[in-house]
Design a protein around this motif. Structure first.
Motif, PDB file in Angstrom:
ATOM      1  N   GLN A   1      -1.981 -15.644  -1.882  1.00  0.00           N
ATOM      2  CA  GLN A   1      -2.878 -16.459  -1.135  1.00  0.00           C
ATOM      3  C   GLN A   1      -3.651 -17.450  -2.107  1.00  0.00           C
ATOM      4  O   GLN A   1      -3.807 -18.471  -1.959  1.00  0.00           O
ATOM      5  CB  GLN A   1      -4.169 -15.774  -0.661  1.00  0.00           C
ATOM      6  CG  GLN A   1      -3.718 -15.185   0.697  1.00  0.00           C
ATOM      7  CD  GLN A   1      -4.876 -14.285   1.244  1.00  0.00           C
ATOM      8  OE1 GLN A   1      -5.468 -13.613   0.542  1.00  0.00           O
ATOM      9  NE2 GLN A   1      -4.850 -13.862   2.845  1.00  0.00           N
TER      10      GLN A   1
ATOM     11  N   LEU B   1      -0.948  -9.659  -1.540  1.00  0.00           N
ATOM     12  CA  LEU B   1      -1.415 -10.621  -0.605  1.00  0.00           C
ATOM     13  C   LEU B   1      -2.168 -11.676  -1.504  1.00  0.00           C
ATOM     14  O   LEU B   1      -2.204 -12.958  -1.229  1.00  0.00           O
ATOM     15  CB  LEU B   1      -2.165  -9.885   0.422  1.00  0.00           C
ATOM     16  CG  LEU B   1      -2.925 -10.693   1.319  1.00  0.00           C
ATOM     17  CD1 LEU B   1      -2.007 -11.644   2.181  1.00  0.00           C
ATOM     18  CD2 LEU B   1      -3.618  -9.680   2.461  1.00  0.00           C
ATOM     19  N   ARG B   2      -3.260 -10.957  -2.022  1.00  0.00           N
ATOM     20  CA  ARG B   2      -4.170 -11.944  -2.965  1.00  0.00           C
ATOM     21  C   ARG B   2      -3.465 -12.719  -3.897  1.00  0.00           C
ATOM     22  O   ARG B   2      -4.144 -14.035  -3.901  1.00  0.00           O
ATOM     23  CB  ARG B   2      -5.243 -11.110  -3.643  1.00  0.00           C
ATOM     24  CG  ARG B   2      -5.912  -9.931  -2.511  1.00  0.00           C
ATOM     25  CD  ARG B   2      -7.350 -10.023  -2.603  1.00  0.00           C
ATOM     26  NE  ARG B   2      -7.975  -8.732  -2.573  1.00  0.00           N
ATOM     27  CZ  ARG B   2      -8.761  -8.194  -3.270  1.00  0.00           C
ATOM     28  NH1 ARG B   2      -9.545  -9.123  -4.238  1.00  0.00           N
ATOM     29  NH2 ARG B   2      -9.487  -7.060  -2.880  1.00  0.00           N
TER      30      ARG B   2
ATOM     31  N   GLU C   1      -3.646  -4.578  -1.647  1.00  0.00           N
ATOM     32  CA  GLU C   1      -3.564  -6.015  -1.156  1.00  0.00           C
ATOM     33  C   GLU C   1      -3.244  -6.762  -2.567  1.00  0.00           C
ATOM     34  O   GLU C   1      -3.374  -8.235  -2.173  1.00  0.00           O
ATOM     35  CB  GLU C   1      -4.762  -6.353  -0.488  1.00  0.00           C
ATOM     36  CG  GLU C   1      -4.949  -5.758   0.831  1.00  0.00           C
ATOM     37  CD  GLU C   1      -6.258  -5.643   1.455  1.00  0.00           C
ATOM     38  OE1 GLU C   1      -7.253  -6.101   0.951  1.00  0.00           O
ATOM     39  OE2 GLU C   1      -6.381  -4.629   2.299  1.00  0.00           O
TER      40      GLU C   1
ATOM     41  N   HIS D   1       0.485  -4.249   3.890  1.00  0.00           N
ATOM     42  CA  HIS D   1      -1.084  -4.527   3.288  1.00  0.00           C
ATOM     43  C   HIS D   1      -1.250  -5.969   3.442  1.00  0.00           C
ATOM     44  O   HIS D   1      -1.869  -6.755   2.766  1.00  0.00           O
ATOM     45  CB  HIS D   1      -1.482  -3.997   2.161  1.00  0.00           C
ATOM     46  CG  HIS D   1      -1.470  -2.531   2.191  1.00  0.00           C
ATOM     47  ND1 HIS D   1      -0.437  -1.885   1.981  1.00  0.00           N
ATOM     48  CD2 HIS D   1      -2.480  -1.673   2.706  1.00  0.00           C
ATOM     49  CE1 HIS D   1      -0.656  -0.252   2.028  1.00  0.00           C
ATOM     50  NE2 HIS D   1      -1.786  -0.276   2.585  1.00  0.00           N
ATOM     51  N   GLY D   2      -0.350  -6.641   4.442  1.00  0.00           N
ATOM     52  CA  GLY D   2      -0.855  -8.014   4.824  1.00  0.00           C
ATOM     53  C   GLY D   2       0.036  -9.345   4.404  1.00  0.00           C
ATOM     54  O   GLY D   2      -0.063 -10.416   4.712  1.00  0.00           O
TER      55      GLY D   2
END
Lengths: 836, 442
Positions: B338, B334-335, B331, B366-367
C-alpha cells in the motif's frame, strides 16, 4: 558545543521562511495553559500564570493576559517545565531485559569511545515513553558504566512521533566510568582492569592516544595543504569522539562514587582540559570545600540521594541539598530503564523531604539538567522562545500525593492522565526537630501532648493527649489528667501516629559484617524447617535506618528463591538480642511461585514443577501425621523437621505467605489454598488487581511489594500503580512491604523504597483513599501478621509504638521527628541531620 | 601406458564437449510453443487461451493468434496457467543438505567475513534445487547465512545447471550483513566484540570507513602511476618506482564496489531501530541498501518508498522465535504494498524454497491482492536485483523461465505441470503419458 554560526544562521533562515509560509498562527497549533501557580524554574513562580504556545514554542508567559478566543485552554493547579533526566538507559537496555535486548554495555572491551547510544536505542521499547506519565519530557540516553569509556549519549524528547523526530541532540557527551564497575565486569573475569588504578590508566591512555591521533591528522592536513602528496592517517571513530571531548565540543560524563573517584575524574579532566559532568556523586558532600574551589563541574546526583559514609555514624546525608546549598550546579537522574523513568520527580521530592530547598530541587530536574548537556537554550524552563515542554500537576510539585495531569511536549499534549482529586489537609507542616523535656531518659510513664493524634482505629484526635505507662498506652483523649511527676512531651503542632509495620522484611538478613546474606537456602528448593531468627543480626545499621523511618515492627521472612523458603518471625526493630526482640516466632512460612523459585538444572525448572513439589511436600506432611496417629508410640516415628513445620500450616496454626506476581501464579496460589485449606497471605501481587474478586471471596490479604519501584522483571507483568487503590476498594486487606534496599541503595531510603510513609503517599497519588493508605501501613499490616490486638493503632492497652511527625503523615516534609518502641525513645531527629 | 590413457581421456573429453556443444546448439534452435493456456504476463495483459513462443532459450512472442513457425514443438496446455518462474529473493540454497554432515553457508568464526563468495559453496547437485524447481521456483538469490555482521557476497542463480558458472545470473548480487540479535548473540555472548547493537554499528562504520580510505588510497596511487603523473624526460623516475602496492586486503576490497554503488548492501534487520540504523548507514556511506527480512519494515514503509529502499520480505510463514521478531505482522506485505515499497518474498533457508508460494499465500490471506503477490514472486525481485530486462515477466526477449500450473499459480493445491528454465523443460510433471514420460521410456 562549539558555535557554528553559519549553521545556526541557516537554521534560523529556514525557520523564518517556514514561518512566513505558514498561515497566520492558526488556532489549531495554539494552546493556552493556565496555572494557579506557574513554576518557571528560572524566573520564579507566577501566581495565576498563563502560557501561550504556538506550534512547538512558548510565545508568551505572564499573569493572565487576553488571548484570541477559540484557543484550547488547559488548566491546572501547578505548571512546571517538562522534566529533564540527563542520565537514563531507557531503550538501550530495553524490556524484557534479556541478553537480546541488553545493548547498553559493550562488555567485550573496556575502552569503546566509538560507540553511540543512538545505535542501540530500541525505539520499540514498550517503556521508552514511560517517563511522560511522571512529567519527564527529555531524557539523555547513555551507555552503561561497565566500560571505562562507554561511548556517546543521545538526548531524545519523549513524544509520540516517528523515531527520527524524537532525537534532540547527538552526541551530548562521552560517557565514562572511574569507579569499580569495570573491575566488576572485567577484573572479576581475570581481565584488565582489575583495579581502580588500571581504570584510571586506561582512561588516560585513551586520551593520550587521541591527542597523538589528532596531531597526526593536523600534520597530514598541513602537509596536504602545502601541496605534498601524502596518504592520510587511518580515520578512527573512537578517536574522533575522544577528539570532540579534547576540543571541549562535548563534556565527558563520568560515573563516580567515592570522593577519591571524584578527585580522579577532576585530575583527568584537568590534565586534558576536558569539560566535566559527574554522575551519581553520592559522596561528593565529603569534600565540599575542595569542590567549591573548582568551578565549572556539573553534579548529576542520583539515583541514590541519601547516603552515609563510614564517618557519618548512621546519619543520612542529602547530597543534592548539601551541594546545591554550597552553590554547585546540581541535577537529578533516575538512572533507569523501563517504567521507573517516571519517578524522576519523586527523587526530587525525596530530597525536598530531607531538607532540600524546593526551588533548587525544581531546577535540578529542569534547567540544571538541560545545562548539563548543553540544551539550556532550548528546554528546561518556562520562558518565551523555548520549546513548549510543560507539565500540569494537580497539586504542589513535590508532594508525593500530587499527580501528573498532563504532559505537553513540543506544544502537543503527549500524556493525559486521569483527573484525580488532589490530596489536601488543614494540618500545617511543622518540619522542626522536637524539643524533649530536659533529662527525658527512660521514664516509667510519660505524656505526649500532640497537635493531632492519628489513632487509626478512630478519627484523628485534635489537641489530644496520650499517656504511656511501662511500654503500653495507658490513656488517650482530649482532656486527660497527666499523673504527677510524669514528664510531658510538648508535641503541639506535631502529629502522633502508630509505629509503622513492615509485614514482609529482610531486616538483619542482608549485608552483615562479612557482606554475606542469609535470605535463601538455595541448596534445596524446599526448606520449611529453616528459621530466620537464627540468622538475623540486630546490630546491623539497617535496624537503625528502619527505626529512623518509623518502622517499629517487622515480620522478617526468607526470600523468594525457594519453593518453600522457611519460617519467619515478627520482631520489634529496637534491641540488641534477637530473642528479646521477637514478639511472635514462627509466624509464617514463605512459599515462592513463579520464575524466582525456578532452578537451572534440577526440579523445578517449570511452574508445574514448582507446584508438584509443593503438593508433594504438603501431602508428605499429611502422611507423616497419619503415621504418627497410627503409631502405638508416636515417638517411634522418625522426626521429620520439614513435615513438622508444614503441619503447622496444614493445621491452620501458621499462615503461608505466597510470593507471586503474575496473574496465573496468583491463581495457582488460590488453587493451593483451596486444596489444602491454607491460611494464606499473598505477597508481591503485581497483578493482584486482575484477580481481585477471587482474592476477596477467600478473604486473603495482600502484601504488595515494589509498588513504586523498579519494574523490569518479566514476572512483573502488567504493573499498574493503582493496584493498591483497586484492591483496597474491593475490600481486600492490603499492606506494603518496605524494601530493604540493595548494595547501592543501603540504607533503604529513597531509591531503596524503605519508607512506608512515602509508599502510602504514592498510593494516595494513585487514587488510594488516604485513610486506607494509612491503615495499610499500620493496623492492616498488624492484622496481616496476626498482631492487631497489640499493634497498629493507638488504643489503651496496646504497645506504645508511635511516631511524632512534623506534619500530616502524607505530606512530603512530615518525617518522623521522634520514634518510640514499647514506650522507649529509639530515634530523635537532630537539627540539620541530613543537610550538614 | 599412462600417455595412452591420458590421450584417451582427452579424446573422450573433447568428444563430450563437442556432443554437448551440439546438444546446446540443438537446444538453442529449439522452438517451443505453449498453446491454449492462460498467460499471466505480470508486466502486461493476461491472455486466455494464448500462445507463448520460445526460441533459443528466450521468449519469442506472447499473445493470441501468434503464427507458429515450422518445426515448432507444440505443447497443448489448455486449462493450465503460465506464469514467469518464481524468484526466491533470499536463500542459502545449494550449501547444505544434511546440516550435521556438512554445512557450507555460515562461517561463524568472525563477525566480518565480506570476502566470502557464495559461489564457492554452491553444489549444483544439491537436492533442494530440484525440490524448489518442482514448486515453480526458477531462480534464487543465494547468499551466506545471516549471523555475521558482514556475511559475504551473494549470487542470483537460475536453478538449473551442471556448474555454478552456468547457473549464475548475477554475481555479486549483493554484499550481505546482519544487524540486531544475530552478531551480538553469536559473538558478544562469547565475550567477543560486538555484544551490543551500538558496537555492531560502530564496527560496520569503522569497516566501511577503512574501505573508503583504502579506495581513496588505491585511487591516489593509481593516479600517481598514470602517464600524466609520469616524470617528464630528463626527470628522475624514482617516484614511480617508489609506489609500493597496498598490501592485499580481501575483506576491504569486497566493500569497495558497495561504496561505489555498484553492488547493493543487503542488510538483515527486523526491529524498527535496526532498520533505522541501516538507513543511517546508507546515508553516511551513500550505500544502496536493500532490507532483508524486515519484520518491522512496515512501520517505516513511507520512508522506504521515499528513499527507494526495497525489502526482501519474509519468511512470512515463520513468525519467528527471536525476540527481535516480536513486531511481526501478518499484514506487513499488504502495508508495504500500500505504501508503494518494492518488495519480494523470500524463504530465507537452505531447504525451504519449495514453500515460496506459501509466502505469497500467507500475504494474500491477510489482504494482499493476488496480482501484487505474484509480482512479489517474479518481477519485483528481478527489479530489486537489477535484472528486470532479462527476467521476471512474460515478455518477448526475456529468458524463457516459465512455469505451467494446473489451477491458480498461487493456490495451495494447484499443481506444477511444467517448469522451463532458459527454454529448457527442466521439470515435466504432466503425469504418465506426457511427452516427456514417453521420451524417457524410449
Amino acid at each position: 558545543m562549539r558555535e557554528r554560526p553559519f549553521g545556526r544562521l541557516l537554521v534560523s533562515l529556514g525557520a523564518g521562511i517556514l514561518f512566513l509560509l505558514r498561515p497566520a498562527v492558526g488556532l489549531d497549533d495554539s494552546l493556552i495553559i493556565k496555572g494557579k501557580r506557574v513554576y518557571t524554574a528560572t524566573r520564579g513562580i507566577i501566581e495565576d500564570g498563563m502560557i501561550l504556545i504556538s506550534g512547538r514554542k512558548i510565545v508568551r508567559v505572564g499573569k493572565a493576559f487576553p488571548a484570541a478566543p477559540g484557543v484550547r485552554v488547559l488548566q491546572a493547579e501547578s505548571v512546571i517545565p517538562g522534566l529533564v533526566d540527563m542520565h537514563s538507559h531507557a531503550g538501550v537496555f530495553s524490556l524484557p531485559l534479556v541478553a537480546e535486548t541488553t545493548d547498553g554495555n559493550e562488555t567485550t572491551n573496556p575502552v569503546t569511545p566509538e560507540l553511540r547510544a543512538l545505535d542501540s536505542l530500541n525505539f520499540s521499547d514498550p517503556d521508552l515513553l514511560a517517563g511522560l506519565a511522571g512529567g519527564v519530557t527529555t531524557i539523555v540516553i547513555r551507555p552503561g558504566s561497565a566500560n571505562v569509556i562507554g561511548g556517546t549519549s543521545v538526548a531524545i524528547k519523549l513524544k509520540h512521533a516517528p523515531p527520527e523526530e524524537l532525537i534532540l541532540k547527538e552526541p551530548c557527551d562521552l560517557k565514562m566510568t572511574i569507579e569499580y564497575n569495570p573491575v566488576e565486569f572485567y577484573g572479576k573475569k581475570g581481565r584488565s582492569p582489575s583495579t581502580l588504578m588500571t581504570v584510571y590508566h586506561l582512561a588516560r591512555q585513551a586520551f593520550i592516544q587521541a591527542q597523538e591521533y589528532g596531531r597526526a591528522w593536523e600534520d597530514y592536513e598541513k602537509r596536504k595543504s602545502a601541496g605534498e602528496d601524502v596518504s592520510p592517517p587511518r580515520k578512527e571513530l573512537g578517536k574522533e569522539n575522544l577528539l570532540l571531548a579534547l576540543r571541549r565540543e562535548i563534556p565527558v560524563h563520568v560515573h563516580v562514587c567515592t570522593a577519591s573517584e571524584i578527585m580522579s575524574a577532576i585530575r583527568l579532566a584537568g590534565e586534558f582540559n576536558l569539560r566535566l559532568t559527574l554522575a551519581h556523586v553520592p559522596y561528593a558532600y565529603l569534600i565540599l570545600e575542595e569542590l567549591t574551589s573548582k568551578p565549572g563541574i556539573h553534579f548529576n546526583v542520583g539515583p541514590t540521594t541519601l547516603i552515609t559514609y563510614y564517618q557519618d555514624r548512621l546519619e543520612l546525608k542529602n547530597v543534592a541539598a548539601i551541594l546545591a546549598e554550597a552553590g554547585l550546579p546540581v541535577s537529578f537522574e533516575a538512572d533507569t530503564v523501563g517504567r521507573w523513568q517516571r519517578n524522576l520527580l519523586y527523587f526530587a521530592s525525596v530530597c525536598v523531604r530531607y531538607g532540600m530547598n524546593p526551588e533548587e530541587a525544581l531546577k535540578a530536574v529542569t534547567i540544571r539538567a538541560a545545562e548539563g548537556v548543553g540544551l539550556d537554550r532550548k528546554i528546561g524552563s518556562i520562558e518565551e522562545g523555548k520549546d513548549a515542554d510543560l507539565v500540569l500537576l494537580n497539586g504542589e510539585p513535590f508532594e508525593m500525593t500530587t499527580s501528573v495531569e498532563a504532559a505537553v511536549v513540543d506544544g502537543r499534549v503527549e500524556f493525559q492522565g486521569e483527573k484525580r482529586e488532589a490530596f489536601s489537609t488543614a494540618i500545617p507542616d511543622h518540619p522542626l526537630p522536637l524539643v524533649f523535656p530536659p533529662d527525658f531518659g527512660r521514664p516509667d510513664g510519660f505524656a505526649v501532648k500532640a497537635g493531632t493524634i492519628f489513632t487509626i482505629s478512630g478519627p484523628p484526635l485534635a489537641n489530644g493527649i496520650m499517656l504511656v505507662k511501662r511500654g503500653k498506652i495507658s490513656g488517650i483523649g482530649r482532656n486527660l489528667a497527666v499523673p504527677k511527676g510524669w514528664p510531658v512531651i510538648d508535641a503541639q503542632g506535631y502529629i502522633v501516629m502508630p509505629g509503622l509495620i513492615n509485614p514482609r522484611s529482610y531486616l538483619g538478613l542482608e549485608a552483615n559484617a562479612r557482606m554475606m546474606r542469609s535470605l535463601d537456602e538455595v541448596s534445596q528448593p524446599a526448606v520449611p524447617e529453616m528459621e530466620v531468627k537464627h540468622a538475623i543480626d540486630p546490630q546491623l545499621p539497617d535496624f537503625h535506618y528502619a527505626r529512623q523511618l518509623g518502622l517499629t515492627t517487622a515480620m522478617v521472612t526468607p526470600g523468594n528463591l525457594n519453593v518453600i523458603g522457611g519460617r519467619g518471625a515478627v520482631l520489634k526493630t529496637a534491641g540488641d538480642v534477637i530473642d528479646r526482640m521477637i514478639i511472635k516466632d514462627r509466624s509464617v512460612i514463605v512459599f515462592g511461585l513463579g520464575d524466582p523459585a525456578k532452578r537451572q538444572n534440577s526440579l523445578p525448572l517449570t511452574r508445574m514443577g514448582i507446584v508438584s513439589l509443593l503438593r508433594e511436600k504438603l501431602q508428605k506432611a499429611l502422611e507423616y501425621r497419619g503415621r504418627k496417629e497410627r503409631a502405638r508410640n508416636p515417638e517411634d516415628v522418625a522426626f521429620d523437621a520439614s513435615a513438622e513445620a508444614l503441619l503447622a500450616v496444614l493445621e491452620g496454626m501458621t499462615p503461608v505467605m505466597v510470593h507471586c506476581d503474575r496473574m496465573d501464579d496468583i491463581h495457582t496460589a488460590l488453587r493451593l489454598a483451596d486444596e489444602f485449606k491454607l491460611r494464606m497471605i499473598l505477597a508481591g501481587g503485581t497483578e493482584a488487581y486482575k484477580v481481585a474478586d477471587e482474592i476477596r471471596s477467600r478473604n486473603i490479604p495482600v502484601v504488595l511489594e515494589r509498588v513504586f519501584r523498579r519494574t523490569t522483571r518479566t514476572d512483573d507483568g502488567d504493573y499498574d500503580p493503582r493496584n493498591p487503590a483497586w484492591l483496597s476498594r474491593k475490600g481486600i486487606r492490603v499492606a506494603f512491604k518496605a524494601e530493604d534496599g540493595g548494595i547501592w541503595t543501603r540504607p533503604a531510603v529513597a531509591w531503596g523504597g524503605g519508607d512506608l510513609l512515602e509508599i502510602a503517599a504514592l498510593a494516595v497519588q494513585h487514587t488510594m483513599d488516604p485513610e486506607d493508605a494509612l491503615r495499610a501501613i499500620t493496623l492492616d499490616a498488624a492484622a496481616i501478621i496476626g498482631l492487631d490486638d497489640r499493634l497498629g493503632s493507638l488504643e489503651i492497652g496496646k504497645d506504645a509504638d508511635f511516631l511524632i511527625l512534623g506534619g500530616h503523615p502524607l505530606r512530603v516534609r512530615a518525617l518522623p521527628q521522634a520514634v518510640f518502641i514499647d514506650g522507649r525513645l529509639v530515634y530523635a531527629k537532630k537539627k540539620g541531620e541530613h543537610t550538614r | 601406458m599412462i600417455g595412452k590413457k591420458v590421450l584417451a581421456g582427452i579424446l573422450l573429453a573433447v568428444f563430450l564437449c563437442l556432443a554437448a556443444g551440439i546438444a546446446e546448439k540443438k537446444e538453442a534452435e529449439r522452438v517451443l510453443a505453449l498453446c491454449g493456456g492462460r498467460l499471466i504476463t505480470v508486466s502486461g495483459p493476461e491472455y486466455e487461451a494464448g500462445i507463448l513462443l520460445i526460441r533459443g532459450g528466450k521468449i519469442a512472442a506472447v499473445g493470441k493468434d501468434i503464427p507458429l513457425p515450422d518445426g515448432v514443438e507444440r505443447i497443448e496446455i489448455s486449462g493450465c496457467t503460465v506464469v514467469p518462474g518464481f524468484i526466491d529473493a533470499f536463500t542459502n540454497l545449494g550449501t547444505v543438505e544434511i546440516p550435521s554432515a556438512s554445512q557450507d553457508f555460515d562461517e561463524t568464526v568472525s563477525p566480518l567475513t565480506p570476502q566470502l563468495r557464495i559461489i564457492d559453496s554452491i553444489n549444483p547437485a544439491n537436492r533442494f534445487f530440484s525440490e524448489a524447481r518442482r514448486s515453480g521456483v526458477t531462480a534464487a538469490l543465494c547468499a551466506p547465512g545471516d549471523g555475521n555482521l558482514l556475511t559475504g557476497r551473494s549470487a542470483l542463480i537460475r536453478l538449473s545447471g551442471q556448474t555454478v558458472d552456468s547457473m549464475i545470473i548475477k554475481f555479486p548480487a549483493g554484499l550481505h550483513g546482519t544487524l540486531g540479535e544475530g552478531p551480538k548473540m553469536r559473538y558478544g555472548q562469547k565475550g567477543i566484540y560486538p555484544f551490543t547493537r551500538m558496537a555492531e554499528i560502530a564496527l560496520l562504520r569503522q569497516t566501511f570507513l577503512d574501505a573508503s580510505q583504502r579506495a581513496d588510497e588505491l585511487k591516489r596511487r593509481d593516479k600517481k602511476a598514470t602517464p600524466a603523473q609520469k616524470p617528464k624526460p630528463g626527470q628522475e623516475s624514482d617516484q614511480l618506482v617508489a609506489i609500493e602496492p597496498l598490501p592485499q586486503d580481501l575483506k576491504l576490497d569486497a566493500l569497495i564496489p558497495a561504496l561505489e554503488g555498484r553492488v547493493p548492501v543487503i542488510l538483515a534487520a527486523d526491529r524498527l531501530d535496526d532498520i533505522l540504523s541501516a538507513l543511517r548507514l546508507a546515508d553516511e556511506f551513500q550505500l544502496r541498501v536493500i532490507l532483508n527480512h524486515g519484520v518491522e519494515a512496515y512501520k517505516v514503509a513511507d520512508r522506504l518508498t521515499q528513499r527507494n529502499i526495497p525489502v526482501l520480505l519474509g519468511p512470512l510463514t515463520d513468525t519467528g522465535t527471536r525476540l527481535e521478531q516480536l513486531g511481526f505482522s501478518r499484514e506487513s506485505a499488504l502495508r508495504l504494498s500500500q505504501a508503494g515499497v518494492l518488495f519480494a518474498f523470500q524463504t530465507g533457508s537452505y531447504n525451504r524454497s519449495a514453500t515460496l508460494r506459501d509466502q505469497a499465500g500467507e500475504a494474500m490471506a491477510h489482504g494482499l491482492p493476488a496480482a501484487d503477490a505474484l509480482k512479489a514472486l517474479t518481477l519485483s525481485p528481478a527489479r530489486i536485483f537489477g535484472v528486470e530486462d532479462r527476467m521476471g515477466s512474460l515478455e518477448a526477449g526475456k529468458s524463457a523461465d516459465v512455469v505451467v500450473f494446473e489451477g491458480h499459480p498461487l493456490g495451495r493445491a494447484s499443481k506444477v505441470r511444467l517448469v522451463i528454465i532458459g527454454g529448457k523443460i527442466v521439470e515435466d510433471m504432466r503425469g504418465p503419458g506426457s511427452p516427456a514420460d514417453k521420451e524417457r521410456d524410449e
